[in-house]
Design a protein around this motif. Structure first.
Motif, PDB file in Angstrom:
ATOM      1  N   ILE A   1       3.844  22.277  -4.233  1.00 41.28           N
ATOM      2  CA  ILE A   1       4.230  23.645  -4.248  1.00 41.28           C
ATOM      3  C   ILE A   1       4.145  24.265  -2.754  1.00 41.28           C
ATOM      4  CG2 ILE A   1       3.371  25.965  -5.025  1.00 41.28           C
ATOM      5  CD1 ILE A   1       1.978  24.496  -7.500  1.00 41.28           C
ATOM      6  N   SER A   2       3.244  24.030  -1.939  1.00 37.70           N
ATOM      7  CA  SER A   2       3.447  24.306  -0.513  1.00 37.70           C
ATOM      8  C   SER A   2       4.669  23.905   0.363  1.00 37.70           C
ATOM      9  CB  SER A   2       2.075  23.850   0.226  1.00 37.70           C
ATOM     10  OG  SER A   2       0.875  24.359  -0.406  1.00 37.70           O
ATOM     11  N   VAL A   3       4.995  22.752  -0.101  1.00 31.35           N
ATOM     12  CA  VAL A   3       6.168  22.274   0.634  1.00 31.35           C
ATOM     13  C   VAL A   3       7.422  22.956   0.041  1.00 31.35           C
ATOM     14  CG1 VAL A   3       7.905  20.168   0.894  1.00 31.35           C
ATOM     15  CG2 VAL A   3       5.408  19.990   1.023  1.00 31.35           C
ATOM     16  N   VAL A   4       7.548  23.326  -1.139  1.00 34.24           N
ATOM     17  CA  VAL A   4       8.852  24.047  -1.689  1.00 34.24           C
ATOM     18  C   VAL A   4       8.506  25.606  -1.216  1.00 34.24           C
ATOM     19  CG1 VAL A   4       9.603  24.939  -3.943  1.00 34.24           C
ATOM     20  CG2 VAL A   4       8.768  22.309  -4.000  1.00 34.24           C
ATOM     21  N   ALA A   5       7.380  26.285  -1.102  1.00 30.58           N
ATOM     22  CA  ALA A   5       7.145  27.407  -0.430  1.00 30.58           C
ATOM     23  C   ALA A   5       7.502  27.623   0.932  1.00 30.58           C
ATOM     24  CB  ALA A   5       6.018  28.161  -0.818  1.00 30.58           C
ATOM     25  N   GLY A   6       7.551  26.493   1.515  1.00 33.97           N
ATOM     26  CA  GLY A   6       7.779  26.587   3.045  1.00 33.97           C
ATOM     27  C   GLY A   6       6.606  26.421   3.754  1.00 33.97           C
ATOM     28  N   HIS A   7       5.326  26.371   3.273  1.00 34.02           N
ATOM     29  CA  HIS A   7       4.202  26.495   4.221  1.00 34.02           C
ATOM     30  C   HIS A   7       3.773  25.218   4.648  1.00 34.02           C
ATOM     31  CE1 HIS A   7       3.697  30.247   2.625  1.00 34.02           C
ATOM     32  NE2 HIS A   7       3.437  29.985   1.255  1.00 34.02           N
ATOM     33  N   LEU A   8       4.278  23.929   4.259  1.00 34.72           N
ATOM     34  CA  LEU A   8       4.126  22.693   4.736  1.00 34.72           C
ATOM     35  C   LEU A   8       5.427  21.950   4.938  1.00 34.72           C
ATOM     36  CD1 LEU A   8       1.015  21.542   2.495  1.00 34.72           C
ATOM     37  CD2 LEU A   8       1.131  22.181   5.051  1.00 34.72           C
ATOM     38  N   PRO A   9       5.236  21.159   6.096  1.00 35.09           N
ATOM     39  CA  PRO A   9       6.795  20.420   6.302  1.00 35.09           C
ATOM     40  C   PRO A   9       6.842  19.283   5.086  1.00 35.09           C
ATOM     41  CG  PRO A   9       5.051  19.694   7.661  1.00 35.09           C
ATOM     42  CD  PRO A   9       4.310  20.643   6.949  1.00 35.09           C
ATOM     43  N   GLU A  10       8.089  19.061   5.167  1.00 37.45           N
ATOM     44  CA  GLU A  10       8.451  17.861   4.126  1.00 37.45           C
ATOM     45  C   GLU A  10       7.798  16.379   4.501  1.00 37.45           C
ATOM     46  OE1 GLU A  10      12.560  17.438   3.575  1.00 37.45           O
ATOM     47  OE2 GLU A  10      13.082  19.467   3.089  1.00 37.45           O
ATOM     48  N   SER A  11       7.482  16.353   5.542  1.00 39.41           N
ATOM     49  CA  SER A  11       6.532  15.123   5.706  1.00 39.41           C
ATOM     50  C   SER A  11       5.392  14.933   4.960  1.00 39.41           C
ATOM     51  CB  SER A  11       6.376  15.000   7.399  1.00 39.41           C
ATOM     52  OG  SER A  11       5.554  16.004   7.728  1.00 39.41           O
ATOM     53  N   SER A  12       5.053  15.995   4.763  1.00 36.25           N
ATOM     54  CA  SER A  12       3.773  16.095   3.818  1.00 36.25           C
ATOM     55  C   SER A  12       3.904  15.372   2.618  1.00 36.25           C
ATOM     56  CB  SER A  12       3.001  17.425   3.436  1.00 36.25           C
ATOM     57  OG  SER A  12       2.841  18.070   4.781  1.00 36.25           O
TER      58      SER A  12
ATOM     59  N   LEU B   1       0.910  -1.232   0.141  1.00 32.41           N
ATOM     60  CA  LEU B   1       0.075  -0.096   0.080  1.00 32.41           C
ATOM     61  C   LEU B   1       0.804   1.406   0.048  1.00 32.41           C
ATOM     62  CD1 LEU B   1      -2.919  -0.966   2.457  1.00 32.41           C
ATOM     63  CD2 LEU B   1      -3.087  -0.923  -0.087  1.00 32.41           C
ATOM     64  N   ARG B   2       1.959   1.150   0.690  1.00 32.03           N
ATOM     65  CA  ARG B   2       2.696   2.448   0.629  1.00 32.03           C
ATOM     66  C   ARG B   2       3.353   2.634  -0.485  1.00 32.03           C
ATOM     67  NH1 ARG B   2       4.536   0.331   5.574  1.00 32.03           N
ATOM     68  NH2 ARG B   2       6.500  -0.713   4.736  1.00 32.03           N
ATOM     69  N   GLU B   3       3.977   1.587  -1.483  1.00 31.93           N
ATOM     70  CA  GLU B   3       4.215   1.867  -2.734  1.00 31.93           C
ATOM     71  C   GLU B   3       3.357   2.115  -3.781  1.00 31.93           C
ATOM     72  OE1 GLU B   3       7.568   1.747  -3.447  1.00 31.93           O
ATOM     73  OE2 GLU B   3       7.936   1.494  -1.296  1.00 31.93           O
ATOM     74  N   SER B   4       2.045   1.838  -3.516  1.00 34.49           N
ATOM     75  CA  SER B   4       0.918   2.338  -4.331  1.00 34.49           C
ATOM     76  C   SER B   4       0.321   3.761  -3.899  1.00 34.49           C
ATOM     77  CB  SER B   4      -0.213   1.055  -4.265  1.00 34.49           C
ATOM     78  OG  SER B   4       0.302  -0.019  -4.525  1.00 34.49           O
ATOM     79  N   SER B   5       0.936   4.169  -3.057  1.00 34.39           N
ATOM     80  CA  SER B   5       0.309   5.746  -2.602  1.00 34.39           C
ATOM     81  C   SER B   5       0.446   6.772  -3.704  1.00 34.39           C
ATOM     82  CB  SER B   5       0.952   5.983  -1.157  1.00 34.39           C
ATOM     83  OG  SER B   5       0.517   7.372  -0.824  1.00 34.39           O
ATOM     84  N   THR B   6      -0.166   7.712  -3.842  1.00 31.98           N
ATOM     85  CA  THR B   6      -0.135   8.609  -4.822  1.00 31.98           C
ATOM     86  C   THR B   6       0.139  10.007  -4.248  1.00 31.98           C
ATOM     87  OG1 THR B   6      -2.281   9.024  -4.798  1.00 31.98           O
ATOM     88  CG2 THR B   6      -1.788   7.883  -6.572  1.00 31.98           C
ATOM     89  N   ASP B   7       1.285   9.905  -3.324  1.00 35.78           N
ATOM     90  CA  ASP B   7       1.626  11.006  -2.558  1.00 35.78           C
ATOM     91  C   ASP B   7       2.800  11.763  -3.563  1.00 35.78           C
ATOM     92  OD1 ASP B   7       4.167   9.682  -2.519  1.00 35.78           O
ATOM     93  OD2 ASP B   7       3.719   8.765  -0.773  1.00 35.78           O
ATOM     94  N   VAL B   8       3.143  13.083  -3.160  1.00 35.36           N
ATOM     95  CA  VAL B   8       3.953  13.671  -4.120  1.00 35.36           C
ATOM     96  C   VAL B   8       5.283  13.010  -4.165  1.00 35.36           C
ATOM     97  CG1 VAL B   8       5.161  15.754  -4.087  1.00 35.36           C
ATOM     98  CG2 VAL B   8       2.892  15.906  -3.051  1.00 35.36           C
ATOM     99  N   ALA B   9       5.837  12.326  -3.291  1.00 37.74           N
ATOM    100  CA  ALA B   9       7.212  11.762  -3.470  1.00 37.74           C
ATOM    101  C   ALA B   9       7.021  10.619  -4.420  1.00 37.74           C
ATOM    102  CB  ALA B   9       7.737  11.050  -2.123  1.00 37.74           C
TER     103      ALA B   9
END
Length: 267
Positions: A163-174, A89-97
């Motif tokens: 985009i929010s992570v790159v701009a610093g509005h969200l942590p990298e864990s997102s 399931l982790r490998e199937s996740s559509t997260d940003v990474a």
């Protein structure tokens, strides 16, 4: 003794009980009596329509095949080793990474899992919606609506996170989160199907969905999912003109006519 003429014989009424029992045949100048009205269709014929709500290999190949895949993956989630299931399931996740590394793989893999497994009511709703849509517009178009709705809603919710992570509005864990399921594709299919309903039914369905989605946005317990659902629904609604035309063409071909041309005697 007077003999009766032929005219007198012809004018005398002739009684024939056996012949009187035979109905008169229509002739020139003689109106045809209307026959009895055709009886209504038997209940068995009306009952036969209900199986059309369920998918079949011949009638709805895309829906039937996709549901078989979901059954297989749900059984895997239920009976496989929990650590293996979690890893898959982790490998199937559509997260940003994952979208940045293997976008096509995770976009396809994430739509193969049902949150909650076969016991989820989403599976039943999916079967009804996809079956109804495929019977109206065909398998390829139904698959396109589902897949594109899944992809569009996923990208529309995940790209702002990046985009929010790159701009610093969200942590990298997102960038790393568990995101999978069929709800975006299902919502897009529902939106497309409502375009084939009557105005009253369409208003009721969209009104009920609008209330549910508005409540989710107020609670915002899962921001990406709660925003993705209305986006997927709007995508399905945007497909109305194309799907109505496709449904009309498919119905005309099935009946042996041509789209946009009325057959003689049809109303």
């Amino acid at each position: 003794m007077h003999q009766r003429t032929d005219r007198a014989v012809r004018e005398k009424p002739f009684g024939a009980p056996l012949l009187d029992a035979v109905p008169r045949q229509p002739g020139p100048g003689r109106p045809v009596a209307p026959g009895p009205a055709a009886p209504p269709p038997p209940p068995a014929r009306r009952v036969r329509r209900w199986p059309r709500l369920l998918p079949t290999p011949a009638g709805t190949p895309f829906t039937f095949g996709y549901l078989m895949v979901l059954v297989a993956t749900s059984l895997f989630m239920e009976f496989a080793d929990p650590a293996t299931v979690a890893a898959v399931l982790r490998e199937s996740s559509t997260d940003v990474a994952h979208l940045g590394e293997t976008p096509l793989l995770v976009l396809a893999a994430s739509a193969l899992w049902v949150v909650g497994g076969l016991t989820s009511p989403v599976v039943f709703v999916l079967a009804l919606v996809l079956t109804a849509l495929e019977r109206r517009i065909g398998g390829w178009r139904t698959a396109a609506v589902f897949v594109l709705g899944h992809v569009v809603a996923t990208l529309a919710t995940e790209i702002p996170v990046g985009i929010s992570v790159v701009a610093g509005h969200l942590p990298e864990s997102s960038l790393h989160r568990l995101d999978y399921g069929i709800s975006f594709g299902l919502m897009a299919s529902v939106g497309a199907l409502t375009g084939l309903f009557t105005p009253l039914v369409r208003t009721l369905v969209l009104g009920g969905l609008g209330v549910m989605l508005a409540i989710d946005l107020v609670d915002l317990s899962s921001p990406l999912t709660d925003w993705g659902h209305p986006l997927a629904l709007l995508f399905g609604i945007a497909c109305w003109p194309l799907l109505r035309r496709a449904g009309a063409v498919r119905e005309a071909v099935t009946r042996g006519g041509r789209p946009g041309v009325r057959r003689s005697g049809a109303r």
